[in-house]
Enzyme design. Structure first.
Site, mmCIF file in Angstrom:
data_model
loop_
_atom_site.group_PDB
_atom_site.id
_atom_site.type_symbol
_atom_site.label_atom_id
_atom_site.label_comp_id
_atom_site.label_asym_id
_atom_site.label_seq_id
_atom_site.Cartn_x
_atom_site.Cartn_y
_atom_site.Cartn_z
ATOM 1 N N HIS A 110 -17.986 19.491 -30.906
ATOM 2 C CA HIS A 110 -18.179 21.092 -30.662
ATOM 3 C C HIS A 110 -18.765 21.474 -32.162
ATOM 4 O O HIS A 110 -18.786 20.659 -33.023
ATOM 5 C CB HIS A 110 -16.798 21.396 -30.223
ATOM 6 C CG HIS A 110 -15.629 21.281 -31.198
ATOM 7 N ND1 HIS A 110 -15.201 20.342 -31.776
ATOM 8 C CD2 HIS A 110 -14.900 22.532 -31.740
ATOM 9 C CE1 HIS A 110 -14.205 20.642 -32.435
ATOM 10 N NE2 HIS A 110 -13.795 21.833 -32.632
ATOM 11 N N ASP A 136 -15.653 21.522 -39.172
ATOM 12 C CA ASP A 136 -15.002 20.415 -39.501
ATOM 13 C C ASP A 136 -15.462 19.150 -38.687
ATOM 14 O O ASP A 136 -14.924 18.096 -38.960
ATOM 15 C CB ASP A 136 -13.605 20.502 -39.700
ATOM 16 C CG ASP A 136 -12.809 21.073 -38.227
ATOM 17 O OD1 ASP A 136 -13.682 21.837 -37.745
ATOM 18 O OD2 ASP A 136 -11.834 20.527 -37.893
ATOM 19 N N HIS A 137 -16.250 19.502 -37.537
ATOM 20 C CA HIS A 137 -16.518 18.414 -36.857
ATOM 21 C C HIS A 137 -18.496 17.847 -37.225
ATOM 22 O O HIS A 137 -18.521 16.999 -36.406
ATOM 23 C CB HIS A 137 -16.416 18.604 -35.472
ATOM 24 C CG HIS A 137 -14.683 18.543 -35.252
ATOM 25 N ND1 HIS A 137 -14.513 17.644 -34.438
ATOM 26 C CD2 HIS A 137 -13.806 19.484 -35.440
ATOM 27 C CE1 HIS A 137 -12.758 17.910 -34.436
ATOM 28 N NE2 HIS A 137 -12.736 18.899 -35.000
#
Lengths: 303, 303
Positions: free
Chosen positions: B62, B66-67
């Site tokens: 997503h 932080d991803h």
């Protein structure tokens, strides 16, 4: 008065050998300014015990990723950590578009305001001033528009000659007016000529930051006589053709720039991933300009 | 056959205590797949001696930073390191827009092709297949569209009973046909019934990756009986209200999920920055599901 810079990254485009992409933290009178912000800058701040929350302004030299990829993460973290005071960014205009698209898709509503100030790389301009410091752009010559930054302390007040004033029984409440350069007439009728009771303060110190550029001499007037010069030195001089093609500088050239402009001290950085050890770059620059140091992660240099 | 995952990041939104944001590297038969890519992932790969050049596919769950904040830097570095083979990305559609705007303003022309495959979080779908593995989306329940991923080995060939075949003087050149499940008539007229000379191969192993989600049960059917489950466990269960508001999971809930679906093993990660030590989270999950481990940076878990 504090005027110092801490190196957060010393690598050129790709991070290797524990070197991170470019970022520096300038401390001027305990106000903190970020200069460039490569990927991992927030981790570097934590590593060196520096508080992101204290930084209020960022200066981004250009839009190659190794100079700004860390900014969106740093801003996100500031937001999650509850920041509400504004954050000012000086950068090429497109950076705001790059930030906004990422905040939009993550549905991030920042709780603090971003005061975005677009800068252009056409001619040197004063872009920032406060009571401590003036910041002026340096027009560099890179593959895409790129500006360096000259940080200059504000001229300080005159120094009062305390011993002489005490001897002549001048009360301390008059010192501040003397510091401002005024002649004074005291209640007892005595006239104090300023030049007899004060001397000029030290010349303001300046820190010039020259990120990615060819050392083509075009910007030398902007950095002349600076106290401390940071200059990229991506390659050794045997790679000068590569330096020219990629619009970068060699360590030898960086040394020559420092010498030509009469800098007080030179820091070199932005090292290519081809160099595992950096001593040869340092020695090459020092061969031309003795007072050179490597801008290594974690080191704080006093301007 | 190698089927293992190396943890590159275990932190939730902000990097602290030497924990980096989420990223994992899956090795399936020495082909490498990146799962999420938080800021600093390329540095983590270097730190653990893993070669970015070997990765050919990335799955991004997503668009919370932080991803994925580390992806643009990783791609830039691959480009600078001379990559020419294509790189495939499975991610929400907007990620391509985010990448393109950054490549445009840096005037970066990638020398390799990005094969971008948009994924949607509406229903579970098979999004990737090769001879080794199938990847299926898991529809998670987060604040923005978010998918997990189920990586399932392809069913292997039947195992031949070598001792029995040798005893009956069956030449090894027939083994491959037997592995494929065929009955054979040999040149000497003997008929070999497959079921007498082979046994079924082990059940295919599966690795389920559930990044940010509420543990609301909606996705349990997608992860049932998996061999190894990675599940976020951002908070301890005393923070369950915060977990609900932010659409995250507690360690207790993660343990319950693993138990409910009959997972073979549970890894927990995505730890909130409020937890300096992680043992309490581990113990909370283990209280419900004993075979739980912390998904800590640098550790490789065999599926």
């Amino acid at each position: 008065m504090k005027f110092e810079v801490t190196i957060l990254g010393s690598s050129s485009a790709t991070p290797v050998f524990n070197r991170n992409p470019t970022a520096q933290l300038l401390n001027c009178k305990d106000k903190f300014y970020l200069i460039d912000c490569g990927e991992g800058t927030q981790q570097q701040l934590i590593r060196f015990g520096l508080k992101a929350s204290k930084i209020d302004v960022a200066f981004i030299s250009h839009l190659h990723g190794d100079h700004y990829f860390g900014l969106v993460g740093l801003l996100s973290t500031m937001n999650l950590n509850g920041r509400i005071k504004p954050f000012q960014i000086f950068a090429p205009a497109a950076l705001m578009e790059i930030l906004e698209i990422q905040f939009r898709y993550s549905e991030t509503n920042l709780r603090f305001e971003i005061d975005f100030c677009p800068i252009t790389a056409d001619e040197p301009r004063i872009i920032f001033q406060n009571q401590d410091m003036t910041v002026e752009t340096i027009i560099l010559n890179h593959r895409i528009p790129c500006t360096g930054f000259k940080f200059t302390e504000k001229k300080r007040l005159r120094k009062v000659l305390v011993e002489k004033l005490e001897k002549d029984n001048v009360a301390p409440e008059y010192y501040q007016l003397l510091k401002k350069g005024m002649d004074l007439t005291l209640p007892d009728g005595r006239v104090l000529m300023n030049e007899e009771y004060t001397i000029d303060s030290d010349e303001p110190k300046s820190y010039c930051y020259c990120s990615d550029t060819m050392a083509d001499g075009s910007y030398l007037d902007s950095i002349r006589n600076c106290t401390m010069l940071y200059h990229e030195a991506t390659f050794m001089d045997d790679m000068i053709e590569r330096a020219n093609v990629t619009h970068h500088t060699t360590a030898l050239q960086a040394g020559r720039v420092a010498k030509d402009v009469g800098a007080g001290k030179l820091l070199i950085g932005h090292f290519s991933s081809r160099y595992k050890t950096l001593l040869p770059l340092l020695e090459e620059a020092q061969g031309v300009f003795a007072n050179t140091e490597l801008a290594l992660e974690g080191i704080t240099f006093t301007v």
